[in-house]
Structure formats: C-alpha cells, structure tokens
Design a protein around this motif. Structure first.
Motif, mmCIF file in Angstrom:
data_model
loop_
_atom_site.group_PDB
_atom_site.id
_atom_site.type_symbol
_atom_site.label_atom_id
_atom_site.label_comp_id
_atom_site.label_asym_id
_atom_site.label_seq_id
_atom_site.Cartn_x
_atom_site.Cartn_y
_atom_site.Cartn_z
ATOM 1 N N GLN A 1 0.833 -1.203 0.000
ATOM 2 C CA GLN A 1 0.000 0.000 0.000
ATOM 3 C C GLN A 1 0.869 1.255 0.000
ATOM 4 O O GLN A 1 1.773 1.386 0.826
ATOM 5 C CB GLN A 1 -0.894 0.018 1.245
ATOM 6 N N GLU A 2 0.604 2.157 -0.929
ATOM 7 C CA GLU A 2 1.320 3.439 -0.925
ATOM 8 C C GLU A 2 0.730 4.385 0.113
ATOM 9 O O GLU A 2 1.451 5.180 0.720
ATOM 10 C CB GLU A 2 1.251 4.083 -2.314
ATOM 11 N N GLN A 3 -0.584 4.304 0.322
ATOM 12 C CA GLN A 3 -1.275 5.145 1.294
ATOM 13 C C GLN A 3 -2.258 4.300 2.080
ATOM 14 O O GLN A 3 -2.734 3.262 1.614
ATOM 15 C CB GLN A 3 -2.034 6.285 0.600
ATOM 16 N N VAL A 4 -2.565 4.756 3.289
ATOM 17 C CA VAL A 4 -3.555 4.069 4.103
ATOM 18 C C VAL A 4 -4.256 5.091 4.997
ATOM 19 O O VAL A 4 -3.642 6.057 5.456
ATOM 20 C CB VAL A 4 -2.899 2.959 4.970
ATOM 21 N N ALA A 5 -5.545 4.878 5.200
ATOM 22 C CA ALA A 5 -6.278 5.674 6.184
ATOM 23 C C ALA A 5 -5.997 5.101 7.559
ATOM 24 O O ALA A 5 -5.986 3.874 7.735
ATOM 25 C CB ALA A 5 -7.774 5.633 5.880
ATOM 26 N N PHE A 6 -5.750 5.950 8.533
ATOM 27 C CA PHE A 6 -5.402 5.444 9.861
ATOM 28 C C PHE A 6 -6.535 4.603 10.437
ATOM 29 O O PHE A 6 -6.293 3.661 11.190
ATOM 30 C CB PHE A 6 -5.065 6.602 10.802
ATOM 31 N N SER A 7 -7.765 4.897 10.074
ATOM 32 C CA SER A 7 -8.904 4.117 10.566
ATOM 33 C C SER A 7 -8.842 2.665 10.112
ATOM 34 O O SER A 7 -9.443 1.790 10.749
ATOM 35 C CB SER A 7 -10.218 4.754 10.106
ATOM 36 N N ASP A 8 -8.110 2.401 9.025
ATOM 37 C CA ASP A 8 -7.982 1.023 8.535
ATOM 38 C C ASP A 8 -7.006 0.196 9.376
ATOM 39 O O ASP A 8 -6.828 -0.999 9.116
ATOM 40 C CB ASP A 8 -7.509 1.014 7.076
ATOM 41 N N LEU A 9 -6.382 0.819 10.377
ATOM 42 C CA LEU A 9 -5.374 0.135 11.184
ATOM 43 C C LEU A 9 -5.888 -0.278 12.559
ATOM 44 O O LEU A 9 -5.115 -0.700 13.409
ATOM 45 C CB LEU A 9 -4.143 1.046 11.357
ATOM 46 N N GLN A 10 -7.181 -0.174 12.763
ATOM 47 C CA GLN A 10 -7.723 -0.401 14.113
ATOM 48 C C GLN A 10 -7.546 -1.836 14.601
ATOM 49 O O GLN A 10 -7.568 -2.085 15.812
ATOM 50 C CB GLN A 10 -9.196 -0.007 14.154
ATOM 51 N N ASN A 11 -7.368 -2.794 13.706
ATOM 52 C CA ASN A 11 -7.184 -4.186 14.129
ATOM 53 C C ASN A 11 -5.713 -4.598 14.174
ATOM 54 O O ASN A 11 -5.408 -5.783 14.390
ATOM 55 C CB ASN A 11 -7.949 -5.120 13.188
#
Length: 296
Positions: free
Chosen positions: A179-189
């Motif tokens: 992934q070049e970019q990620v939303a921080f909300s996608d890291l909750q797990n």
C-alpha cells in the motif's frame, strides 16, 4: 520577602500543618510561625488561619494568590542559582533526542568541531518530551526538540528549523507493504510497536487514534528506535515513525497516511525564555541554526 519564608509557606499550603513544615525543614515550629507572620506583615494580608473546628490550617484567598506566584518565584530563584553557578564553567548543557541526534545533528558536527565546541558539550540524550522537562527544570540549557506542533510554551524560546512527516512502518511481509497510502482508521485491528512517552511519537499515535475513534492495540513500548524497527521487521506489529528515521538498510516498508493530521515532527532549537547564553553557547546555537538550510 525572604525566599526561605516563601518555602515555608508553600510547604504549609501543601501539607496543611505547621508541625509538618517544621519537621520537613528541621526547624522549630515557632520558626515557621514567625516566617508566616513576616509574610503577612509584608503583604498586609492574612495568608492562613487555624480552623479549630476542623483541626486544619486553611489558606485565605490572599494566600492562594501568593502560592501561585511564590512557586514561580522559587523556581526562578533555583534556575538563577543554577545558571549563575555554571555561567563560567565553559560547559554547554545540551539536550539531544536520539532521532535528531542520529539524522540531523551530524550535518553540523564539522563546524562545531572547527569552533572547538565539541569538548564543551555535556549531552543529555533522551526523548523530546523528557528533554522539555529537563530544560524547564534547569538540567539543560539548550536543546534540539521534536514536537507534534510548533512549541507553544511561555517559558520556552524556540527557533523552528524544519517539519517532517510521519509514516506507518511495517514488515515487508505485512499487507501494508503493498500500500502506498492508508487511512489510519484502517489500522484499528493492527498490533502496534511504539516508542514510549519520552518521545513525541506516543502522543502522535494517540492523536491519530482518537481522530480515527479507536484505541490502538499496543503490544510493546520501548525507548530504543532500533528495537522498535527490529520488532516491526519481524512482523511483531506496525509502528508510526518520522519518515527520515527509516534508512535504506532497514528491512521495512513505509506507507504514507491519507489525509494526514497537522501533527508532524517539528524540529526546533529551544532555550528557556530569557536565558542568557555566554559567547561559546551562542556560537553553538549559531551552528545549530545552520541546520535550517541543511535539512530543508
């Protein structure tokens, strides 16, 4: 007003008994009583009285006002003593965080050596959060500090040098590696490896998590950047780290954050407000200021 009288009063405010003050300072109780009376006479105001029904000392509104100012006065007096005692020592008491020390400070080390300042350095190596406390407490006089936002502290004078971005670091075997970019909300797990509270990274992780409305699952905290990176390399978790701290030799992937928050890795030169640098300290500060053109 005598400083010792103010010390007695401030401790009386904290413990609430003349006996407690006398025991703490190893004096007779009448000594404390006379000190409070001297302050009251000097200020023409009642500072404290015995509430016999409750069996305690109560501080008056005038005493509340004095306490707020007296704590600052005593702190300033202590700092003045420290600064005066070391003014002619030719030592530069300098705070240097690990990331800034490894990535940016070497950019001006040649000039510092040429100015014959290296031998004068007494270096306090710690995270920026701790170094800010050390600076305010008089343990150091000059620091390079990282902060999530430009430092807003009336007791500190700063010169901003640069601002760097944070990235998410992960193992090359982690799904984020693609992934070049990620939303921080996608890291909750995800499991997180983080630097401890001596560093600003812990605070930045907290801010991002609050904005994404989840509590990060922190599996390991450390004060070692190398340890953090090695654990992430082993896929024990992911981390949030200033981008410049990741080198080509690290077996790590970097992923930028979508819609990044204003919090960044801001680097500043900091001294206490009104601190009087001597000539060789000022030459050192001048060399640090050159980092502004070296980094940007």
């Amino acid at each position: 007003m005598k400083l010792r009288d103010l010390e007695y009063f401030c401790y009386l405010y904290q413990v609430g008994t003349f006996t407690g003050v006398a025991n703490h300072f190893h004096v007779e109780q009448p000594t404390v009583t006379l000190a409070i009376k001297r302050l009251e006479a000097s200020l023409n105001a009642k500072l404290a009285f015995r509430n016999r029904s409750k069996g305690v000392i109560q501080i008056t509104p005038a005493g509340e006002i004095l306490y707020r100012h007296a704590t600052s006065m005593l702190r300033d007096a202590e700092l003045a003593g420290l600064e005066i005692s070391k003014y002619n020592s030719k030592k530069i008491r300098f705070g240097l965080p690990p990331i800034i020390g490894s990535l940016y400070f070497p950019l001006v080390i040649d000039q510092i050596i040429e100015e014959h300042l290296l031998d004068d350095l007494e270096v306090d190596e710690n995270g920026s959060q701790q170094l800010l406390l050390d600076l305010l407490g008089g343990k150091i006089d000059i620091a390079l500090l990282g902060s999530p936002m430009p430092i807003q502290n009336t007791a500190i004078q700063t010169t901003m040098l640069t601002s760097r971005e944070f990235v998410v670091i992960s193992s090359k075997d982690h799904w984020l590696a693609n992934q070049e970019q990620v939303a921080f909300s996608d890291l909750q797990n995800e499991r997180f490896i983080t630097l401890n509270g001596k560093f600003i990274h812990a605070n930045v992780l907290k801010v991002y998590s609050q904005q994404a409305q989840f509590k990060p699952h922190i599996v390991f905290e450390t004060e070692s950047i190398a340890t953090m990176k090695r654990l992430v390399e082993k896929n024990a978790g992911i981390g949030l780290l200033v981008k410049d701290a990741v080198s080509q030799n690290d077996q790590l992937s970097q992923t930028t954050l979508e819609n990044p928050l204003p919090e960044r890795f801001n680097i500043s030169i900091a001294t206490r407000k009104g601190y009087l640098a001597d000539d060789h300290e000022q030459r050192f500060i001048d060399q640090l200021t050159k980092l502004q053109s070296q980094i940007n």
